[in-house]
Write a protein that holds these residues in place. Sequence first.
Motif, PDB file in Angstrom:
ATOM      1  N   THR A 160     -10.988  -5.636   1.408  1.00 17.53           N
ATOM      2  CA  THR A 160     -10.097  -5.601   0.249  1.00 17.53           C
ATOM      3  C   THR A 160      -9.569  -4.193   0.023  1.00 17.53           C
ATOM      4  N   ASP A 161     -10.427  -3.195   0.158  1.00 17.11           N
ATOM      5  CA  ASP A 161      -9.973  -1.805   0.000  1.00 17.11           C
ATOM      6  C   ASP A 161      -8.922  -1.450   1.056  1.00 17.11           C
ATOM      7  N   VAL A 162      -9.149  -1.884   2.282  1.00 17.39           N
ATOM      8  CA  VAL A 162      -8.189  -1.611   3.357  1.00 17.39           C
ATOM      9  C   VAL A 162      -6.876  -2.331   3.088  1.00 17.39           C
ATOM     10  N   PHE A 163      -6.967  -3.595   2.682  1.00 16.56           N
ATOM     11  CA  PHE A 163      -5.770  -4.370   2.358  1.00 16.56           C
ATOM     12  C   PHE A 163      -4.917  -3.654   1.324  1.00 16.56           C
ATOM     13  N   LEU A 164      -5.523  -3.225   0.236  1.00 18.67           N
ATOM     14  CA  LEU A 164      -4.768  -2.586  -0.837  1.00 18.67           C
ATOM     15  C   LEU A 164      -4.224  -1.229  -0.416  1.00 18.67           C
ATOM     16  N   ALA A 165      -5.071  -0.420   0.208  1.00 18.04           N
ATOM     17  CA  ALA A 165      -4.640   0.927   0.589  1.00 18.04           C
ATOM     18  C   ALA A 165      -3.542   0.887   1.642  1.00 18.04           C
ATOM     19  N   GLU A 166      -3.733   0.081   2.672  1.00 17.22           N
ATOM     20  CA  GLU A 166      -2.759   0.015   3.754  1.00 17.22           C
ATOM     21  C   GLU A 166      -1.428  -0.575   3.295  1.00 17.22           C
ATOM     22  N   PHE A 167      -1.501  -1.616   2.459  1.00 15.37           N
ATOM     23  CA  PHE A 167      -0.246  -2.236   2.032  1.00 15.37           C
ATOM     24  C   PHE A 167       0.484  -1.358   1.024  1.00 15.37           C
ATOM     25  N   ARG A 168      -0.243  -0.700   0.138  1.00 22.96           N
ATOM     26  CA  ARG A 168       0.395   0.256  -0.774  1.00 22.96           C
ATOM     27  C   ARG A 168       1.113   1.351   0.030  1.00 22.96           C
ATOM     28  N   LYS A 169       0.451   1.828   1.072  1.00 20.45           N
ATOM     29  CA  LYS A 169       1.046   2.872   1.910  1.00 20.45           C
ATOM     30  C   LYS A 169       2.299   2.358   2.610  1.00 20.45           C
ATOM     31  N   ALA A 170       2.247   1.126   3.104  1.00 23.41           N
ATOM     32  CA  ALA A 170       3.405   0.541   3.773  1.00 23.41           C
ATOM     33  C   ALA A 170       4.576   0.372   2.811  1.00 23.41           C
ATOM     34  N   ILE A 171       4.282  -0.038   1.581  1.00 22.22           N
ATOM     35  CA  ILE A 171       5.341  -0.217   0.579  1.00 22.22           C
ATOM     36  C   ILE A 171       5.970   1.129   0.235  1.00 22.22           C
ATOM     37  N   ALA A 172       5.109   2.121   0.004  1.00 20.62           N
ATOM     38  CA  ALA A 172       5.617   3.439  -0.364  1.00 20.62           C
ATOM     39  C   ALA A 172       6.500   4.030   0.731  1.00 20.62           C
ATOM     40  N   GLY A 173       6.106   3.835   1.988  1.00 22.48           N
ATOM     41  CA  GLY A 173       6.870   4.391   3.105  1.00 22.48           C
ATOM     42  C   GLY A 173       7.907   3.447   3.665  1.00 22.48           C
ATOM     43  N   ARG A 174       8.019   2.250   3.069  1.00 26.97           N
ATOM     44  CA  ARG A 174       8.943   1.215   3.572  1.00 26.97           C
ATOM     45  C   ARG A 174       8.751   1.049   5.080  1.00 26.97           C
ATOM     46  N   ASP A 175       7.502   0.824   5.415  1.00 26.49           N
ATOM     47  CA  ASP A 175       7.085   0.779   6.808  1.00 26.49           C
ATOM     48  C   ASP A 175       7.339  -0.608   7.399  1.00 26.49           C
ATOM     49  N   TRP A 176       8.610  -0.894   7.634  1.00 28.23           N
ATOM     50  CA  TRP A 176       9.034  -2.154   8.241  1.00 28.23           C
ATOM     51  C   TRP A 176      10.394  -1.959   8.878  1.00 28.23           C
ATOM     52  N   GLU A 177      10.839  -2.960   9.593  1.00 29.89           N
ATOM     53  CA  GLU A 177      12.127  -2.916  10.276  1.00 29.89           C
ATOM     54  C   GLU A 177      12.951  -4.138   9.873  1.00 29.89           C
ATOM     55  N   PRO A 178      14.277  -4.060  10.075  1.00 31.90           N
ATOM     56  CA  PRO A 178      15.088  -5.261   9.823  1.00 31.90           C
ATOM     57  C   PRO A 178      14.667  -6.390  10.756  1.00 31.90           C
ATOM     58  N   ALA A 179      14.565  -7.592  10.228  1.00 33.36           N
ATOM     59  CA  ALA A 179      14.255  -8.754  11.055  1.00 33.36           C
ATOM     60  C   ALA A 179      15.428  -9.055  11.974  1.00 33.36           C
ATOM     61  N   PRO A 180      15.197  -9.727  13.106  1.00 35.29           N
ATOM     62  CA  PRO A 180      16.296 -10.070  14.021  1.00 35.29           C
ATOM     63  C   PRO A 180      17.417 -10.813  13.296  1.00 35.29           C
ATOM     64  N   GLY A 181      18.622 -10.308  13.458  1.00 34.87           N
ATOM     65  CA  GLY A 181      19.769 -10.946  12.831  1.00 34.87           C
ATOM     66  C   GLY A 181      20.040 -10.504  11.410  1.00 34.87           C
ATOM     67  N   ALA A 182      19.165  -9.675  10.832  1.00 34.91           N
ATOM     68  CA  ALA A 182      19.350  -9.208   9.461  1.00 34.91           C
ATOM     69  C   ALA A 182      20.059  -7.864   9.456  1.00 34.91           C
TER      70      ALA A 182
END
Length: 318
Positions: A160-182
């Motif tokens: 649970t600690d990893v889930f919250l910490a890692e996802f908060r970090k991903a949200i803050a850094g917008r750590d994702w890419e556009p999906a195919p076709g988006a």
Amino acid sequence: MNRSKDGDLAARPEPSAVAAAQKAKPVKLLESDSVEDAAVCVFSAALDHFEANIACFLAGQSVESVHQMRVALRRLRAAMGLFGKALEGERLDAAKARAKRLGATLGAARNWDVFREMLDEGPGAALGDDPSFHALLRDLDGRRAGAYHAARAALEGEETDVFLAEFRKAIAGRDWEPAPGAADEGAAMDFARAALGRLRKRVRRKSKNLAERTPEERHQARIALKKARYGAEFFETLFDADDAADYTATLARMQDGLGAFNDMATAQRLLDEIDGDGGATLRASGFVRGWFAHAAQDAIDHARKSEKRLKKLKPFWK
């Protein structure tokens, strides 16, 4: 919820700081928001909802806090599925998988809570002091306590600690890419119109001839309703408030009605689990099964009315 893009999100509250279970707070989007802006807000709101209720649970293990944590994770998973049309990434996938596992653990505790409430509100009054009913309650409460123990262990655990910490970090850094076709960047309002339209079509398709559907088909219709409702709540501030409120309220009533089918199906499964240990509970179990079978007729009537309401329900995002 903190809307900033620099990752300065609220710290997890201490258990002693929260006196009561917390419901989801409105997600406030702006017409100028991009799809990514909207995703940040919606994801963060779901995490805030979840974390607030962790504190409440650890302080007192309330039934409502379990319910609200489960709702928060469902909202989060629904949001990740919705924004999956535009965004993708390993951290999103990892967060979704962790949310699913946590949701399953909390779901087990919630199922026993709901079953206990169903017994108290219905057949329990008729069975009264019947020894087999007391045996049923003792068995139920023991299994419920075990499910709560597992929930506490999961919430206090490293995952649970990893889930919250890692996802908060991903949200803050917008750590994702556009999906195919988006598109790399688009307007949240345009995205919302398309997403809500897809959700509405799915609900209408899944809800056709609802009263005559199998239990599994009605369950799938309820899931579609739930996702449509959550989607509407995520994006409602981009459109007319009154129209959006009417839409979400109607979906909520339909979802609650179909929930009776799901609760009764779950109760039957839990009764099977209890009865498998011996005969002390069988008399009460048979009575309870009959009670729920009779109650199912009311749910069927509700399903017919729900389908009619759905046909009349107009989109608020046009």
